[in-house]
Design an enzyme around this catalytic site. Sequence first.
Site, PDB file in Angstrom:
ATOM      1  N   CYS A  81      15.944  23.349  10.256  1.00 39.13           N
ATOM      2  CA  CYS A  81      16.423  22.059   9.735  1.00 39.13           C
ATOM      3  C   CYS A  81      17.939  22.021   9.515  1.00 39.13           C
ATOM      4  CB  CYS A  81      15.673  21.645   8.473  1.00 39.13           C
ATOM      5  SG  CYS A  81      15.694  22.842   7.126  1.00 39.13           S
ATOM      6  N   ASP A 274      16.559  12.795   7.982  1.00 38.85           N
ATOM      7  CA  ASP A 274      15.707  13.945   7.680  1.00 38.85           C
ATOM      8  C   ASP A 274      15.225  14.588   8.982  1.00 38.85           C
ATOM      9  OD1 ASP A 274      13.850  15.724   6.744  1.00 38.85           O
ATOM     10  OD2 ASP A 274      12.696  14.280   5.575  1.00 38.85           O
ATOM     11  N   HIS A 276      12.957  16.860   9.305  1.00 35.80           N
ATOM     12  CA  HIS A 276      11.638  17.485   9.157  1.00 35.80           C
ATOM     13  C   HIS A 276      10.510  16.673   9.793  1.00 35.80           C
ATOM     14  CE1 HIS A 276      14.193  19.169   5.935  1.00 35.80           C
ATOM     15  NE2 HIS A 276      13.570  20.287   6.245  1.00 35.80           N
TER      16      HIS A 276
END
Length: 392
Positions: A81, A274, A276
């Site tokens: 990430c 994000d 993820h």
Amino acid sequence: NVSPIIPVLAKYENQINAFSDFLEDLPEVDEPVWILGACYDLKTSKIELLSDVRSRLWFTYRKKFSPIGGTGPSSDAGWGCMLRCGQMILAQALVCRHLGRDWRWDPEKRQPKEYHRILHCFLDKKDSCYSIHQMAQMGVGEGKSVGEWYGPNTVAQVLKKLALFDDWNTLAVYVSMDNTVVIEDIKKQCKQPASGQSCSEAQGRTLQSQRPLDWRPLLLVIPLRMGINSINPVYIQAFKECFKMPQSCGVLGGKPNLAYYFIGFIDDELIYLDPHTTQQAVDTESGSAVDDQSYHCQRTPHRMKITSLDPSVALGFFCKSEEDFDSWCDLVQQELLKKRNLRMFELVEKHPSHWPPFVPPTKPEVQTTGAEFIESPDKLFESEEEFEILNV
């Protein structure tokens, strides 16, 4: 006849619907929203705000790419990430360099060729300049094994080294140390000939144009620790000011072992992209257009309270020209240093005398990419190793 404005309105209506959750969810405040140096009034500029957020390149976990290093992982889910956030901050710098901050992505239109060339730099294959493969393998020289989680400072060091192999963008990546940005060192780094260019070529060009060496576009990364276990509230206002600067390129940070790419704020909440989400790797022949739908976040952008932020972050700024950098220095002096009791970082004119001499990073004299150096990383890193703080 159907009025030509109807399809346009319909299209914008779809855009609004796609983000309606976000719009309803936004706090009822009179405060403007700031995204990477651009200011939006929620009452009048919602569509423009959403178009801006959606236009940022969004890099997420991917699966089913060729194994890293030939035998390593074929997905970065669970560990990549911060590398993906590093890709996003660098991609934002490249978009500003080639397309400008005001460029917007429109899925209905053909994108400029520079846009596709930028995207090719980040595809999940070993020969893309800033691929997950190159970043993970370059991280070995920073003491990180492939598949290990990175902090913001380590990913900044990796980007700095990979940029040396990128002859197209000739980007100078400067990573500050000891919370100190040294103007003299940045100017030295940005005015040295680009890696792929000999001094004689640069001088020849100088003679033609009768001006000093060109300024290499600068990505300035400032790793900081703004508290012990959580962000110290005294830094919050200065932190928000960073997103208001026209040179803002976002912030790497998040929560422990959860990296996010922060692009702005509204009131006391940060807006971020994000990484993820695990998506299938996109397979594209070199030189061809990329199917880019999955590289733009067309869902609700995430928000989090500034007070929930992990104190370890890296601020990013992009300065296309020397004037741009001088203007950034003036803003920092005015907004961050004069008005605040506790400074987030220092901005100094001259290289501190007690530091080792500043040596601008240069590409090793071998025609290869960073990944092939992994067998003997010592040679590549010894020249700069002593200047880097690896554990923020």
